[in-house]
Scaffold this motif. Structure first.
Motif, PDB file in Angstrom:
ATOM      1  N   VAL A 147       0.845  -1.189   0.000  1.00 38.88           N
ATOM      2  CA  VAL A 147       0.000   0.000   0.000  1.00 38.88           C
ATOM      3  C   VAL A 147       0.881   1.240   0.000  1.00 38.88           C
ATOM      4  O   VAL A 147       1.851   1.322   0.769  1.00 38.88           O
ATOM      5  CB  VAL A 147      -0.921   0.011   1.238  1.00 38.88           C
ATOM      6  CG1 VAL A 147      -1.740   1.303   1.307  1.00 38.88           C
ATOM      7  CG2 VAL A 147      -1.849  -1.205   1.222  1.00 38.88           C
ATOM      8  N   GLY A 148       0.559   2.201  -0.857  1.00 38.09           N
ATOM      9  CA  GLY A 148       1.288   3.464  -0.899  1.00 38.09           C
ATOM     10  C   GLY A 148       0.419   4.612  -0.413  1.00 38.09           C
ATOM     11  O   GLY A 148      -0.671   4.828  -0.935  1.00 38.09           O
ATOM     12  N   LEU A 149       0.897   5.316   0.598  1.00 37.82           N
ATOM     13  CA  LEU A 149       0.201   6.489   1.122  1.00 37.82           C
ATOM     14  C   LEU A 149       1.207   7.624   1.272  1.00 37.82           C
ATOM     15  O   LEU A 149       2.238   7.442   1.928  1.00 37.82           O
ATOM     16  CB  LEU A 149      -0.449   6.196   2.480  1.00 37.82           C
ATOM     17  CG  LEU A 149      -1.588   5.172   2.512  1.00 37.82           C
ATOM     18  CD1 LEU A 149      -2.009   4.904   3.959  1.00 37.82           C
ATOM     19  CD2 LEU A 149      -2.779   5.654   1.701  1.00 37.82           C
ATOM     20  N   GLY A 150       0.897   8.777   0.692  1.00 39.06           N
ATOM     21  CA  GLY A 150       1.851   9.872   0.749  1.00 39.06           C
ATOM     22  C   GLY A 150       3.152   9.480   0.093  1.00 39.06           C
ATOM     23  O   GLY A 150       3.176   9.093  -1.075  1.00 39.06           O
ATOM     24  N   LEU A 214       6.122  11.295   6.465  1.00 39.73           N
ATOM     25  CA  LEU A 214       5.985  10.835   5.085  1.00 39.73           C
ATOM     26  C   LEU A 214       4.547  10.596   4.635  1.00 39.73           C
ATOM     27  O   LEU A 214       4.238  10.743   3.450  1.00 39.73           O
ATOM     28  CB  LEU A 214       6.762   9.534   4.899  1.00 39.73           C
ATOM     29  CG  LEU A 214       8.285   9.610   5.062  1.00 39.73           C
ATOM     30  CD1 LEU A 214       8.889   8.215   5.060  1.00 39.73           C
ATOM     31  CD2 LEU A 214       8.909  10.463   3.968  1.00 39.73           C
ATOM     32  N   VAL A 215       3.680  10.224   5.552  1.00 34.36           N
ATOM     33  CA  VAL A 215       2.387   9.702   5.139  1.00 34.36           C
ATOM     34  C   VAL A 215       1.385  10.787   4.772  1.00 34.36           C
ATOM     35  O   VAL A 215       0.378  10.517   4.104  1.00 34.36           O
ATOM     36  CB  VAL A 215       1.824   8.787   6.247  1.00 34.36           C
ATOM     37  CG1 VAL A 215       1.206   9.613   7.382  1.00 34.36           C
ATOM     38  CG2 VAL A 215       0.822   7.802   5.692  1.00 34.36           C
ATOM     39  N   HIS A 216       1.625  12.014   5.171  1.00 37.20           N
ATOM     40  CA  HIS A 216       0.629  13.061   4.955  1.00 37.20           C
ATOM     41  C   HIS A 216       0.879  13.909   3.715  1.00 37.20           C
ATOM     42  O   HIS A 216       0.241  14.949   3.542  1.00 37.20           O
ATOM     43  CB  HIS A 216       0.525  13.942   6.202  1.00 37.20           C
ATOM     44  CG  HIS A 216      -0.025  13.217   7.390  1.00 37.20           C
ATOM     45  ND1 HIS A 216      -1.313  12.717   7.416  1.00 37.20           N
ATOM     46  CD2 HIS A 216       0.526  12.867   8.573  1.00 37.20           C
ATOM     47  CE1 HIS A 216      -1.524  12.106   8.574  1.00 37.20           C
ATOM     48  NE2 HIS A 216      -0.424  12.182   9.289  1.00 37.20           N
ATOM     49  N   TYR A 217       1.790  13.476   2.858  1.00 34.86           N
ATOM     50  CA  TYR A 217       1.931  14.153   1.572  1.00 34.86           C
ATOM     51  C   TYR A 217       0.671  13.903   0.738  1.00 34.86           C
ATOM     52  O   TYR A 217      -0.051  12.938   0.977  1.00 34.86           O
ATOM     53  CB  TYR A 217       3.159  13.632   0.823  1.00 34.86           C
ATOM     54  CG  TYR A 217       4.469  14.218   1.300  1.00 34.86           C
ATOM     55  CD1 TYR A 217       5.013  15.333   0.663  1.00 34.86           C
ATOM     56  CD2 TYR A 217       5.161  13.672   2.366  1.00 34.86           C
ATOM     57  CE1 TYR A 217       6.222  15.879   1.085  1.00 34.86           C
ATOM     58  CE2 TYR A 217       6.364  14.215   2.807  1.00 34.86           C
ATOM     59  CZ  TYR A 217       6.889  15.312   2.156  1.00 34.86           C
ATOM     60  OH  TYR A 217       8.082  15.854   2.585  1.00 34.86           O
ATOM     61  N   PRO A 218       0.384  14.751  -0.254  1.00 36.46           N
ATOM     62  CA  PRO A 218      -0.797  14.546  -1.104  1.00 36.46           C
ATOM     63  C   PRO A 218      -0.818  13.150  -1.710  1.00 36.46           C
ATOM     64  O   PRO A 218       0.217  12.619  -2.108  1.00 36.46           O
ATOM     65  CB  PRO A 218      -0.646  15.630  -2.179  1.00 36.46           C
ATOM     66  CG  PRO A 218       0.155  16.703  -1.515  1.00 36.46           C
ATOM     67  CD  PRO A 218       1.111  15.987  -0.605  1.00 36.46           C
ATOM     68  N   GLN A 219      -2.006  12.562  -1.772  1.00 38.58           N
ATOM     69  CA  GLN A 219      -2.158  11.198  -2.245  1.00 38.58           C
ATOM     70  C   GLN A 219      -2.306  11.154  -3.760  1.00 38.58           C
ATOM     71  O   GLN A 219      -3.124  11.883  -4.322  1.00 38.58           O
ATOM     72  CB  GLN A 219      -3.381  10.559  -1.589  1.00 38.58           C
ATOM     73  CG  GLN A 219      -3.514   9.091  -1.851  1.00 38.58           C
ATOM     74  CD  GLN A 219      -2.281   8.334  -1.410  1.00 38.58           C
ATOM     75  OE1 GLN A 219      -1.848   8.448  -0.266  1.00 38.58           O
ATOM     76  NE2 GLN A 219      -1.694   7.576  -2.317  1.00 38.58           N
ATOM     77  N   ARG A 220      -1.520  10.285  -4.435  1.00 35.09           N
ATOM     78  CA  ARG A 220      -1.571  10.193  -5.878  1.00 35.09           C
ATOM     79  C   ARG A 220      -2.783   9.383  -6.349  1.00 35.09           C
ATOM     80  O   ARG A 220      -3.502   9.791  -7.247  1.00 35.09           O
ATOM     81  CB  ARG A 220      -0.286   9.578  -6.415  1.00 35.09           C
ATOM     82  CG  ARG A 220       0.968  10.368  -6.043  1.00 35.09           C
ATOM     83  CD  ARG A 220       2.227   9.690  -6.535  1.00 35.09           C
ATOM     84  NE  ARG A 220       2.308   9.671  -7.983  1.00 35.09           N
ATOM     85  CZ  ARG A 220       2.908  10.624  -8.692  1.00 35.09           C
ATOM     86  NH1 ARG A 220       3.442  11.670  -8.095  1.00 35.09           N
ATOM     87  NH2 ARG A 220       2.974  10.539 -10.010  1.00 35.09           N
TER      88      ARG A 220
END
Length: 232
Positions: A147-150, A214-220
């Motif tokens: 799973v990729g988040l941020g 790292l996790v709160h960057y905009p989600q692609r």
């Protein structure tokens, strides 16, 4: 006492997780996309056998791979230069999960059962869960999913039907994540296989602090494609 999660219950603080078994934090809840996303953002993952209540974990220490610390052995580098394999992403997500669920040598049972496959399939359709696949002669021979988040990737499982097939997929995953400026790959628990590729253990506290960065960057939220030439 391990708390039971209701429909709206938040996860308890990570420091309340048990030491035996290492990291058991909570029980119950569901595997909805919202719950899974919340779990990963908190540094928690599900791991339970079919027919059991959902178990949520946050072990200490935590196995991680920082992309810049990837180790490629001389023998693996030779394999990567060959032209006898094809690398793909997100073309056979369910097949990868099903292959990861297959019984391993010397082991019985699996935690990747139909309920889990369906749940991560929903995340895949949202562009949040991804597979990286190694193909030879049109046959899926290895791969991984997560799973990729941020700018954070949470690795879940990998499989290999021929020598080095999962390692090939991991190297391509790392190069993809470097191109997206991801900072850390969660590997959950220590294995010698992952350690040989540069993964190492860090404390839960360090993991949590890095995760928050790292996790709160905009989600692609999009399907991936891979450049086979990027690891040559």
């Amino acid at each position: 006492m391990i708390p039971w999660l209701g429909p709206e219950s938040p996860f308890p603080p990570l420091e309340t997780a048990l030491t035996r078994p290492n990291g058991l934090l909570a029980v119950g809840g569901d595997l909805s996309p919202a719950r899974l996303i919340e779990a990963y953002r908190c540094g928690v993952f599900p791991w339970f056998n079919e027919g059991e209540p959902i178990l949520w974990w946050s072990p200490d220490p935590r196995m991680v791979l920082f992309p810049e610390e990837l180790k490629i052995s001389r023998s693996l580098a030779k394999v990567l230069k060959r032209e006898n394999y094809e690398i793909r992403a997100d073309s056979a997500f369910k097949q990868v999960m099903e292959a990861c669920a297959a019984p391993r040598k010397g082991l019985t049972g699996t935690w990747i059962h139909p309920q889990v496959i369906a749940a991560y399939g929903e995340l895949h359709e949202m562009g949040l869960a991804h597979s990286v696949e190694t193909w030879v002669g049109g046959e899926l021979v290895g791969g991984l999913y997560g799973v990729g988040l941020g700018k954070m990737f949470f690795g879940e499982s990998m499989f290999s039907r021929v020598s080095d097939a999962s390692k090939i997929a991991l190297v391509h995953l790392v190069k993809k994540l470097q191109g997206l400026d991801f900072g850390m790959i969660d590997c959950q628990m220590k294995t010698e296989h992952l350690a040989s590729l540069g993964a190492r253990e860090i404390s839960r506290k360090e993991f949590s602090q890095t995760l928050k960065e790292l996790v709160h960057y905009p989600q692609r939220g999009e399907k991936w494609c891979l450049d086979h030439e990027q690891v040559k």
